[in-house]
Write an enzyme that holds these catalytic residues in place. Structure first.
Site, PDB file in Angstrom:
ATOM      1  N   CYS A   6     -10.684   7.064 -24.333  1.00 29.98           N
ATOM      2  CA  CYS A   6      -9.614   6.173 -24.797  1.00 29.98           C
ATOM      3  C   CYS A   6      -8.899   5.528 -23.616  1.00 29.98           C
ATOM      4  CB  CYS A   6      -8.606   6.959 -25.638  1.00 29.98           C
ATOM      5  SG  CYS A   6      -9.297   7.803 -27.066  1.00 29.98           S
ATOM      6  N   ASP A 427       6.658   8.748  15.424  1.00 29.73           N
ATOM      7  CA  ASP A 427       7.587   7.953  16.218  1.00 29.73           C
ATOM      8  C   ASP A 427       8.657   8.908  16.745  1.00 29.73           C
ATOM      9  OD1 ASP A 427       8.980   5.667  17.222  1.00 29.73           O
ATOM     10  OD2 ASP A 427      10.305   5.800  15.484  1.00 29.73           O
ATOM     11  N   ASP A 632       7.768   0.124  13.348  1.00 26.60           N
ATOM     12  CA  ASP A 632       6.763   1.080  12.871  1.00 26.60           C
ATOM     13  C   ASP A 632       5.988   0.547  11.668  1.00 26.60           C
ATOM     14  OD1 ASP A 632       7.599   3.057  14.724  1.00 26.60           O
ATOM     15  OD2 ASP A 632       9.263   3.586  13.407  1.00 26.60           O
TER      16      ASP A 632
END
Length: 752
Positions: A6, A427, A632
């Site tokens: 389904c 970072d 970043d």
């Protein structure tokens, strides 16, 4: 929807609708999430598409921009109707089964009267209790589709129809006289009645258990206050939360929930933000601090100026992200999708083959009974429901549990990708460090004073959103220097800023940035006084092309960063640091958190960070990038899994696959652990769903009967089918007790 087939049909119908880019259907919640083009199809077009596939749908629209629609509440009416059918079916099926189980040993329960009693009790079960199965099966067959309802309807119709035939036309169904005397034609009312009762009971248990998988999003929605106390024209008014506007002043008394996102105008308090971050430690709030809707004001009274309302609040963003993640599909689900497309037709073929084989191969006196029982058993033991539930239930519980821990996973694909990571690239500023740098020193050339240097530098940094720029501006304001608005401004990500301030050209940034602009920086070296070696960040400042001084900024390492690096390594991940900062501060921070020098890259521009990620990927490794700044964002988007710290910028969080709301690096290890635990549960679910069908269908078909005498009755087959779906959901619910961060959790996750 009743099975994975389904799901595939509804998804296909929605994707073919003009304007729809993608659609994901969640079998567990019976909801579809649609991603559309700007020229989105209207609601009616979406509903028509679903109806064209043989189903029905309604569109959920949040009121006043607030996502207060719980996908499970729409199923409550269905669950109540299902409960009524279960009660009636079980009450009527019990005496039918009791009569059949006596096998004629009790005279009062034997003979024509008992058979007619079974007919009278089974008929309402077949026509009323099983009506949803028959209706759905007919609807599907009209469109050439077959699913779970088709199997149940065909199986029970065969058993009930053969029984009615034996009751009305006994001679045609084997009644007669033999050596032992007269014998009646066999009836199978108990098979039809008990199959329907057990399938309904299984679906009811499945619905109840599945609803529990959505507990996290239900709790999030329930956190939203219904009203706010707004201060207007000096009066306090209680207004519905949807009527609060940006800029309104809201009074939050001690012990109340903060109704909106905003900034504290007056008052001091402590806020319990555990609903957002997963951390129970209260956070002090003073004028100028941000507060978030649905957090708890644990201390004094606050006056809050509203900054975000409706769908823009932090809570509603979390609800949206969790809902989208739960509506998305993990790559591992493709296996179940591909199998489900062929599952029901294959089961129908196997049932037909079993019936024909036993009709031809069984002794003459039992051939009809063996053919009927084996084909019915095959139809009802087959369970595509378990395949359909295997992935979405685990994804729902896993993403919901992550949200409760302050880990927002944007999609099921990201959750699965996090399981296979090899390298985590970090970072520095705002990720390993607090991200709240402070200006700790200003050293100016003799011809310009410290105050003038700081005033001009702060003016140049006013429009930058980098945390270091914020520290420079904040320090100037503390000294009442009133940084001027720049006449011209340009930020170069990872390098610095250039601006025109009070008619003077100002450069603030890295030494190499100033040198590229032709500034002689050698005279500034004498001013640093070993600041970089102590772990501080040094910003060089040039005014009108001449080196004018330096700014020394310090950012404390998060208290939990060293523990987080250790936790990531315990998961078998390599941890490296790539930062735009100078080598001195970078290596000093890396040493403090346990990252070796060879895994540190300093003075990296945004493109350098992206290239660093690509270098690891070129070696066949899967990489996660963790950061919080605009510089970043490219690396976050390029990584296999981008992780944005919640204290970062909107750009970073938009580019990321995962957002760590609480800004704690340990949550990255928790994210990896949760991913492994969730995918392990998915694999277990898929394994048992496949094994159940691989073993159950041949057993029901009587394959083992000639050698072992094993033959599964239709009643036992229906019970096994019901339990298979419930067991898959119950296994997924084990993730609700997942706790991230302990060594035991990490060992368990590493074994996934």
């Amino acid at each position: 929807m009743t099975c994975a087939a389904c799901v595939a049909r509804v998804e296909s119908a929605l994707r073919r609708t003009p304007g729809v880019r993608s659609a994901g259907v969640n079998f567990a919640t019976r909801t579809a999430t649609v991603w559309s083009d700007p020229q989105a199809p209207d609601d009616a077009a979406l509903v028509r598409a679903v109806r064209g596939a043989g189903y029905d749908a309604t569109v959920q629209r949040p009121a006043a921009g607030i996502s207060n629609v719980d996908p499970f509440t729409t199923q409550e009416g269905h669950e109540r109707r299902l409960r009524r059918r279960v009660i009636v079916a079980c009450a009527l099926a019990a005496p039918v089964a009791a009569i059949a189980m006596t096998h004629g040993a009790v005279p009062a329960l034997h003979g024509a009267g008992a058979r007619w009693a079974q007919f009278a009790l089974t008929t309402p079960i077949f026509f009323w209790c099983a009506a949803p199965f028959h209706v759905a099966a007919l609807r599907g067959l009209r469109r050439g589709l077959a699913g779970m309802d088709t199997l149940v309807s065909l199986g029970t119709t065969a058993a009930y129809g053969a029984s009615v035939g034996a009751l009305l036309w006994p001679r045609l169904f084997g009644a007669g006289h033999g050596p032992g005397g007269r014998h009646d034609a066999p009836v199978y009312f108990e098979a039809a009645a008990v199959i329907i009762a057990l399938v309904l009971l299984g679906r009811f248990m499945e619905a109840r258990a599945t609803a529990r998988t959505g507990g996290a999003i239900r709790r999030l929605i329930g956190l939203q206050p219904k009203t706010a106390r707004v201060v207007r024209s000096g009066e306090e008014l209680d207004v519905p939360i949807g009527d609060v506007a940006i800029g309104d002043l809201v009074l939050v008394r001690p012990g109340e929930k903060v109704p909106v996102d905003g900034v504290v105008e007056s008052g001091e308090s402590a806020a319990d933000e555990s609903m957002l971050t997963g951390e129970s430690r209260p956070v002090d709030k003073r004028p100028g601090d941000e507060v978030f809707g649905a957090t708890l004001n644990a201390g004094g009274a606050l006056i809050v100026r509203t900054t975000r309302v409706g769908a823009d609040t932090a809570l509603q963003q979390i609800v949206r992200l969790v809902r989208e993640a739960q509506g998305s599909k993990a790559p591992i689900a493709r296996l179940a999708d591909s199998v489900s497309a062929w599952f029901t037709p294959a089961v129908l073929l196997i049932a037909a083959i079993a019936g024909i084989a036993w009709w031809l191969g069984a002794p003459e006196g039992s051939r009809f009974e063996m053919a009927l029982l084996t084909s019915v058993s095959v139809l009802v033991i087959a369970c595509p429901c378990a395949l359909g539930l295997a992935t979405p239930t685990a994804i729902m519980v896993g993403t919901g549990r992550g949200a409760e821990r302050g880990i927002l996973i944007r999609s099921a694909a990201a959750l699965e990708a996090a399981r296979r990571l090899d390298v985590v690239v970090l970072d520095k500023t705002g990720t390993i460090t607090e991200g709240r740098p402070r200006l700790v020193g200003v050293v100016a050339a003799p011809e310009i004073g410290e105050s003038e240097l700081l005033r001009l530098a702060a003016g140049a940094e006013r429009r930058s959103e980098h945390p270091i720029a914020g520290a420079v501006v904040a320090s100037a304001l503390e000294r009442a220097l009133a940084p001027p608005e720049p006449e011209r401004f340009r930020a170069l990500a990872g390098l610095g800023v250039e601006a025109r301030v009070d008619g003077r050209d100002v450069l603030v940034g890295k030494r190499k940035f100033l040198e590229e602009r032709g500034v002689a920086c050698a005279p500034l070296d004498a001013l640093t006084d070993g600041a970089e070696a102590r772990g501080a960040t040094v910003l060089s400042v040039a005014i009108d092309g001449v080196g004018a001084g330096i700014l020394i900024v310090a950012d404390e390492v998060r208290a939990t960063s060293r523990e987080a690096v250790g936790a990531l390594r315990a998961l078998g991940l390599r941890v490296v640091m790539v930062t735009g900062d100078q080598p001195g501060p970078a290596h000093r921070v890396a040493e403090r958190v346990g990252i070796p020098p060879e895994d540190v890259a300093a003075e990296a521009s945004p493109s350098d960070k992206t290239a660093h990620v690509e270098q690891w990927q070129a070696r066949g490794l899967r990489v996660a990038m963790v950061g919080d700044g605009v510089n970043d964002a490219p690396a976050l988007a390029r990584a296999d899994v981008g992780v944005a710290m919640g204290s970062g910028t909107d750009v970073a969080m938009e580019a990321a696959d995962v957002t760590i709301v609480r800004g704690d690096l340990r949550a990255v290890a928790e994210m990896a652990s949760l991913s492994r635990a969730t995918i392990r549960i998915v694999r277990q679910n898929l394994f048992w769903a496949f094994v159940y069908n691989v073993i159950g269908i041949p057993l029901a078909a009587g394959v083992f009967y000639p050698a072992t005498g094993w033959l599964l009755s239709p009643m036992a087959a229906s019970g096994a089918m019901a339990l298979s779906s419930v067991s898959v959901v119950a296994n997924s619910l084990r993730l609700r007790s997942w706790r991230g961060g302990s060594a035991g959790d990490r060992r368990s996750a590493a074994s996934a």
